[in-house]
Design a protein around this motif. Structure first.
Motif, PDB file in Angstrom:
ATOM      1  N   TRP A   1       0.831  -1.210   0.000  1.00 48.05           N
ATOM      2  CA  TRP A   1       0.000   0.000   0.000  1.00 48.05           C
ATOM      3  C   TRP A   1       0.865   1.260   0.000  1.00 48.05           C
ATOM      4  CZ3 TRP A   1      -3.620  -2.362  -1.825  1.00 48.05           C
ATOM      5  CH2 TRP A   1      -4.161  -3.533  -1.290  1.00 48.05           C
ATOM      6  N   ALA A   2       2.014   1.208   0.665  1.00 50.32           N
ATOM      7  CA  ALA A   2       2.936   2.351   0.603  1.00 50.32           C
ATOM      8  C   ALA A   2       3.437   2.543  -0.824  1.00 50.32           C
ATOM      9  CB  ALA A   2       4.104   2.126   1.551  1.00 50.32           C
ATOM     10  N   GLY A   3       3.784   1.432  -1.488  1.00 50.21           N
ATOM     11  CA  GLY A   3       4.233   1.519  -2.872  1.00 50.21           C
ATOM     12  C   GLY A   3       3.149   2.037  -3.797  1.00 50.21           C
ATOM     13  N   LEU A   4       1.915   1.577  -3.600  1.00 50.31           N
ATOM     14  CA  LEU A   4       0.807   2.034  -4.440  1.00 50.31           C
ATOM     15  C   LEU A   4       0.532   3.514  -4.215  1.00 50.31           C
ATOM     16  CD1 LEU A   4      -1.393   1.249  -6.459  1.00 50.31           C
ATOM     17  CD2 LEU A   4      -2.871   0.672  -4.510  1.00 50.31           C
ATOM     18  N   ALA A   5       0.577   3.956  -2.951  1.00 53.45           N
ATOM     19  CA  ALA A   5       0.342   5.370  -2.659  1.00 53.45           C
ATOM     20  C   ALA A   5       1.435   6.248  -3.264  1.00 53.45           C
ATOM     21  CB  ALA A   5       0.278   5.578  -1.144  1.00 53.45           C
ATOM     22  N   ALA A   6       2.699   5.806  -3.159  1.00 54.61           N
ATOM     23  CA  ALA A   6       3.802   6.569  -3.748  1.00 54.61           C
ATOM     24  C   ALA A   6       3.664   6.640  -5.262  1.00 54.61           C
ATOM     25  CB  ALA A   6       5.131   5.936  -3.356  1.00 54.61           C
ATOM     26  N   LEU A   7       3.226   5.549  -5.881  1.00 50.69           N
ATOM     27  CA  LEU A   7       2.998   5.547  -7.332  1.00 50.69           C
ATOM     28  C   LEU A   7       1.919   6.557  -7.697  1.00 50.69           C
ATOM     29  CD1 LEU A   7       3.256   4.449 -10.205  1.00 50.69           C
ATOM     30  CD2 LEU A   7       1.747   2.552  -9.539  1.00 50.69           C
ATOM     31  N   ALA A   8       0.834   6.597  -6.913  1.00 42.03           N
ATOM     32  CA  ALA A   8      -0.239   7.548  -7.183  1.00 42.03           C
ATOM     33  C   ALA A   8       0.261   8.989  -7.074  1.00 42.03           C
ATOM     34  CB  ALA A   8      -1.398   7.306  -6.211  1.00 42.03           C
ATOM     35  N   VAL A   9       1.083   9.260  -6.059  1.00 43.40           N
ATOM     36  CA  VAL A   9       1.624  10.610  -5.895  1.00 43.40           C
ATOM     37  C   VAL A   9       2.546  10.964  -7.061  1.00 43.40           C
ATOM     38  CG1 VAL A   9       3.126  12.070  -4.458  1.00 43.40           C
ATOM     39  CG2 VAL A   9       1.425  10.577  -3.387  1.00 43.40           C
ATOM     40  N   SER A  10       3.361   9.999  -7.506  1.00 44.18           N
ATOM     41  CA  SER A  10       4.263  10.266  -8.635  1.00 44.18           C
ATOM     42  C   SER A  10       3.470  10.570  -9.906  1.00 44.18           C
ATOM     43  CB  SER A  10       5.198   9.085  -8.863  1.00 44.18           C
ATOM     44  OG  SER A  10       4.516   7.973  -9.415  1.00 44.18           O
ATOM     45  N   LEU A  11       2.364   9.870 -10.116  1.00 42.17           N
ATOM     46  CA  LEU A  11       1.524  10.142 -11.287  1.00 42.17           C
ATOM     47  C   LEU A  11       0.903  11.536 -11.191  1.00 42.17           C
ATOM     48  CD1 LEU A  11      -0.246   6.664 -11.598  1.00 42.17           C
ATOM     49  CD2 LEU A  11       1.322   7.661 -13.277  1.00 42.17           C
ATOM     50  N   LEU A  12       0.451  11.899  -9.988  1.00 38.79           N
ATOM     51  CA  LEU A  12      -0.148  13.222  -9.786  1.00 38.79           C
ATOM     52  C   LEU A  12       0.867  14.330 -10.043  1.00 38.79           C
ATOM     53  CD1 LEU A  12      -2.614  14.868  -8.859  1.00 38.79           C
ATOM     54  CD2 LEU A  12      -1.769  14.638  -6.506  1.00 38.79           C
TER      55      LEU A  12
ATOM     56  N   MET B   1       3.087  16.124 -17.806  1.00 36.46           N
ATOM     57  CA  MET B   1       3.087  14.895 -18.605  1.00 36.46           C
ATOM     58  C   MET B   1       1.647  14.487 -18.895  1.00 36.46           C
ATOM     59  SD  MET B   1       5.111  11.347 -17.730  1.00 36.46           S
ATOM     60  CE  MET B   1       5.778  10.345 -19.059  1.00 36.46           C
ATOM     61  N   PRO B   2       1.324  14.161 -20.133  1.00 37.85           N
ATOM     62  CA  PRO B   2      -0.034  13.708 -20.451  1.00 37.85           C
ATOM     63  C   PRO B   2      -0.414  12.484 -19.619  1.00 37.85           C
ATOM     64  CG  PRO B   2       1.193  14.179 -22.454  1.00 37.85           C
ATOM     65  CD  PRO B   2       2.172  14.246 -21.333  1.00 37.85           C
ATOM     66  N   VAL B   3      -1.680  12.405 -19.247  1.00 40.88           N
ATOM     67  CA  VAL B   3      -2.137  11.321 -18.379  1.00 40.88           C
ATOM     68  C   VAL B   3      -1.839   9.964 -19.001  1.00 40.88           C
ATOM     69  CG1 VAL B   3      -4.157  10.244 -17.314  1.00 40.88           C
ATOM     70  CG2 VAL B   3      -3.931  12.733 -17.327  1.00 40.88           C
ATOM     71  N   GLY B   4      -2.140   9.831 -20.296  1.00 42.38           N
ATOM     72  CA  GLY B   4      -1.917   8.550 -20.972  1.00 42.38           C
ATOM     73  C   GLY B   4      -0.462   8.122 -20.945  1.00 42.38           C
ATOM     74  N   GLN B   5       0.451   9.074 -21.192  1.00 40.85           N
ATOM     75  CA  GLN B   5       1.869   8.735 -21.197  1.00 40.85           C
ATOM     76  C   GLN B   5       2.383   8.448 -19.785  1.00 40.85           C
ATOM     77  OE1 GLN B   5       4.693   9.734 -23.917  1.00 40.85           O
ATOM     78  NE2 GLN B   5       3.534  11.279 -25.051  1.00 40.85           N
ATOM     79  N   ALA B   6       1.821   9.150 -18.790  1.00 40.76           N
ATOM     80  CA  ALA B   6       2.230   8.884 -17.407  1.00 40.76           C
ATOM     81  C   ALA B   6       1.848   7.463 -16.990  1.00 40.76           C
ATOM     82  CB  ALA B   6       1.577   9.902 -16.467  1.00 40.76           C
TER      83      ALA B   6
ATOM     84  N   LEU C   1       6.641   3.242 -10.272  1.00 37.47           N
ATOM     85  CA  LEU C   1       6.999   4.529  -9.669  1.00 37.47           C
ATOM     86  C   LEU C   1       8.323   5.042 -10.220  1.00 37.47           C
ATOM     87  CD1 LEU C   1       7.080   6.694  -7.313  1.00 37.47           C
ATOM     88  CD2 LEU C   1       8.131   4.908  -5.928  1.00 37.47           C
ATOM     89  N   SER C   2       9.311   4.169 -10.314  1.00 37.71           N
ATOM     90  CA  SER C   2      10.629   4.551 -10.797  1.00 37.71           C
ATOM     91  C   SER C   2      10.565   5.123 -12.205  1.00 37.71           C
ATOM     92  CB  SER C   2      11.557   3.333 -10.764  1.00 37.71           C
ATOM     93  OG  SER C   2      12.752   3.584 -11.468  1.00 37.71           O
TER      94      SER C   2
ATOM     95  N   VAL D   1       7.878   6.329 -13.854  1.00 38.04           N
ATOM     96  CA  VAL D   1       7.108   7.568 -13.926  1.00 38.04           C
ATOM     97  C   VAL D   1       7.976   8.746 -13.499  1.00 38.04           C
ATOM     98  CG1 VAL D   1       5.164   8.840 -12.940  1.00 38.04           C
ATOM     99  CG2 VAL D   1       4.870   6.449 -13.607  1.00 38.04           C
ATOM    100  N   MET D   2       8.717   8.597 -12.404  1.00 39.88           N
ATOM    101  CA  MET D   2       9.583   9.670 -11.925  1.00 39.88           C
ATOM    102  C   MET D   2      10.703   9.970 -12.913  1.00 39.88           C
ATOM    103  SD  MET D   2       9.949   9.062  -7.806  1.00 39.88           S
ATOM    104  CE  MET D   2      10.780  10.645  -7.640  1.00 39.88           C
ATOM    105  N   ASN D   3      11.232   8.933 -13.522  1.00 47.50           N
ATOM    106  CA  ASN D   3      12.337   9.116 -14.460  1.00 47.50           C
ATOM    107  C   ASN D   3      11.864   9.777 -15.753  1.00 47.50           C
ATOM    108  OD1 ASN D   3      14.744   8.918 -15.851  1.00 47.50           O
ATOM    109  ND2 ASN D   3      14.457   6.768 -16.380  1.00 47.50           N
ATOM    110  N   LEU D   4      10.835   9.216 -16.382  1.00 47.40           N
ATOM    111  CA  LEU D   4      10.419   9.695 -17.698  1.00 47.40           C
ATOM    112  C   LEU D   4       9.698  11.034 -17.638  1.00 47.40           C
ATOM    113  CD1 LEU D   4       9.302   6.314 -19.319  1.00 47.40           C
ATOM    114  CD2 LEU D   4      11.433   7.572 -19.659  1.00 47.40           C
ATOM    115  N   SER D   5       9.113  11.363 -16.495  1.00 49.45           N
ATOM    116  CA  SER D   5       8.457  12.673 -16.377  1.00 49.45           C
ATOM    117  C   SER D   5       9.462  13.786 -16.108  1.00 49.45           C
ATOM    118  CB  SER D   5       7.420  12.643 -15.254  1.00 49.45           C
ATOM    119  OG  SER D   5       8.049  12.487 -13.999  1.00 49.45           O
ATOM    120  N   GLY D   6      10.658  13.435 -15.622  1.00 47.38           N
ATOM    121  CA  GLY D   6      11.685  14.432 -15.323  1.00 47.38           C
ATOM    122  C   GLY D   6      11.855  14.712 -13.846  1.00 47.38           C
TER     123      GLY D   6
END
Length: 553
Positions: free
Chosen positions: A39-50, A58-63, A418-419, A421-426
């Motif tokens: 759940w910590a990993g899922l929450a961190a992923l959600a925050v990274s997408l946001l 970053m476009p939603v689809g590409q994120a 998460l990794s 999303v953070m990398n490709l979004s900048g």
């Protein structure tokens, strides 16, 4: 096309702060609020997408697609590898050969603290050198449980021990990647990393003894810890500087183990350590909470008689097969043949450019033949034949191996998503550029960049691929050695291996405590930070005239 912007707010400090939110979310939820890793990993992923969408544009689809790319990448590089590493171990337990192996290690010393150093430090380094990817954490954890350590302590010792060899793990793959992404000689990076990690390797056996038995352990078995650290560190330094960085962990592991075997012939602790549990307690993953005398009696003589040479050879055979296969795979002709079936393709839906307008690589490498996991699977098949396991029984053991991971699989998928999303979004680059603004003091922070890289990616090679170019570019800007900064990033990443959520997930799954990642995180976090700070001081001094003579030129 999505064009990355490493400073979307116009204030690099604010951009970096926002970019750090997914990491802070992960660390706070896991270590502070004691959430389960999935759940910590899922929450961190959600925050990274946001953050990727709302802050970095970053476009939603590409994120979402970037997250899928990362999750797919983890299947081959982590899950496939770890399943097969643990399958090999489970085969030895199921046939009873692990009991012989355990007694063979115990023969090195009657002292459980010294056994922990041999298994977690020396044998674990050998596994890291050959396979990596969490296999030494998983295998050494369950071996320590079988020696009488309680599960969380076993996982803690295995995680901390995995620090020393990581920079040169996978036959030097992190250093090789660092050379590839920077265009500078990998050999120079290897030599410099050897002048950093070998010094910290001196400390790791002392930490392991302390974890095993506190201050009493340090007082009673410090000669063994000292000999192990000195021989490992000296071998790591010598091979990384004068022979081949790809082989330094293999020889460091063997030399340190041999040194402890010789020491045991002439010296033993005055007071033996008492096991915490009943003798011969099997690892939870191997079949439950109760001992299975019938399984242990399938091979060897557990009731006092010595194991035969044949039994001992068979017990070590699976790991000898692993060593042989990975050694053969490095022969140029065989390596080329294994690489030939590799499939490369651009991940569909991702169209990303960096701030300069150059395309960002989004290539998926399906190296199904040469992947570490595939070689381990082949080793498992050969182990099945060597130990005379029926194919149907081997399949049952494999199914049980996958089931034991449970939520750890979901956790690993989330963290790799998460990794990416953070990398490709900048977001990762924003953090790195902000740290690079420290000027000459960046020498102190250089290992921290690598540390953050491994926290996110779970891999020293991944962190080098992510930040290797940044380290070298920053060195050029401040007039420092690019070899020093590049190696420092790789060495700093080593200190984060024990707290990366992938490692925590593998460790808890191996000892049958999925969901206890937060507890394990709190046990190792202090050691990670302590070793990182020591490295930061060392690298800073190496950037000054005081220790500048240590830098490879």
């Amino acid at each position: 096309m999505y064009r990355q912007d490493f400073d979307p707010t116009g204030s690099l400090a604010l951009s970096a702060l926002l970019a750090s939110l997914p990491l802070l979310t992960l660390l706070v939820l896991l270590g502070g609020l004691k959430w389960k890793a999935q759940w910590a990993g899922l929450a961190a992923l959600a925050v990274s997408l946001l953050v990727a969408v709302a802050v970095f544009g970053m476009p939603v689809g590409q994120a979402l697609d970037a997250g899928a790319f990362g999750a797919a990448f983890s299947v081959l590089i982590i899950l496939w590898l770890t399943f097969n590493a643990i399958w090999i171990y489970n085969l030895t337990v199921d046939t009873g050969h692990f009991a012989v192996l355990r007694r063979s290690f115990a023969a090195i010393s009657d002292d459980r603290r010294i056994q922990a150093v041999v298994i977690a430090f020396s044998f674990g380094a050998l596994l890291e050198a050959l396979a990596g990817g969490g296999s030494p954490i998983a295998i050494c954890s369950v071996m320590l449980i079988a020696l009488g350590f309680e599960p969380l302590k076993a996982a803690t010792i295995a995680l901390v021990a995995n620090t020393a060899p990581v920079a040169f793990g996978g036959l030097g793959n992190p250093i090789t990647v660092l050379g590839a992404v920077t265009g500078l000689p990998a050999e120079d990076f290897g030599a410099m990393a050897g002048r950093q990690t070998s010094l910290l390797s001196l400390l790791v056996p002392f930490i392991l003894v302390f974890l095993a038995d506190g201050r009493r352990g340090l007082r009673q078995v410090w000669p063994a810890a000292l000999l192990s650290g000195v021989t490992f560190g000296a071998s790591q330094f010598a091979f990384s500087n004068y022979f081949s960085y790809k082989l330094c962990d293999i020889f460091a592991a063997l030399v340190s183990a041999f040194a402890l075997i010789v020491l045991n012939r002439v010296w033993q602790p005055t007071t033996a350590d008492e096991p915490q549990g009943p003798p011969h307690t099997p690892a939870v993953i191997a079949g439950g909470a109760a001992a299975d005398p019938a399984a242990e009696r399938r091979v060897g003589k557990p009731d006092g008689g010595a194991d035969s040479t044949r039994d001992q050879v068979l017990a070590f055979t699976p790991y000898a097969i692993v060593v042989a296969l990975f050694s053969l795979a490095q022969i140029p002709v065989i390596k080329t043949a294994l690489d030939r079936p590799t499939i490369l393709f651009d991940w569909p839906g991702l169209d990303i450019a960096n701030p300069s307008g150059h395309p960002v690589a989004t290539t998926y490498t399906l190296n199904w033949a040469s992947a570490t996991g595939t070689l381990l699977f082949l080793a498992g098949l050969l182990t099945t034949a060597a130990l005379k396991v029926e194919p149907s029984r081997a399949a049952v053991v494999y199914g049980r191996t996958i089931r034991q991971f449970g939520w750890a699989i979901f956790t690993i998928l989330c963290v790799f998503a998460l990794s990416y999303v953070m990398n490709l979004s900048g977001q990762i680059n924003a953090l790195g550029l902000w740290l690079a603004g420290a000027g000459g003091f960046f020498a102190f922070l250089s290992p921290v960049v690598g540390w953050f890289g491994v926290v996110v990616t779970g891999s020293d090679a991944g962190a080098n691929a992510l930040f290797g170019g940044l380290q070298v570019a920053t060195a050029d800007q401040v007039g420092a050695s690019p070899i020093l900064f590049g190696a420092a990033g790789s060495a700093g990443g080593v200190m984060a291996k024990m707290i990366s959520i992938q490692s925590l997930a593998v460790g808890t799954a191996a000892v049958g405590l999925v969901g206890s990642e937060g507890t394990l995180f709190r046990r190792v976090f202090g050691w990670s930070i302590g070793l990182l700070l020591l490295l930061c001081v060392l690298v800073y001094l190496q950037s000054t005239p005081l220790l500048g003579w240590m830098v490879t030129h």
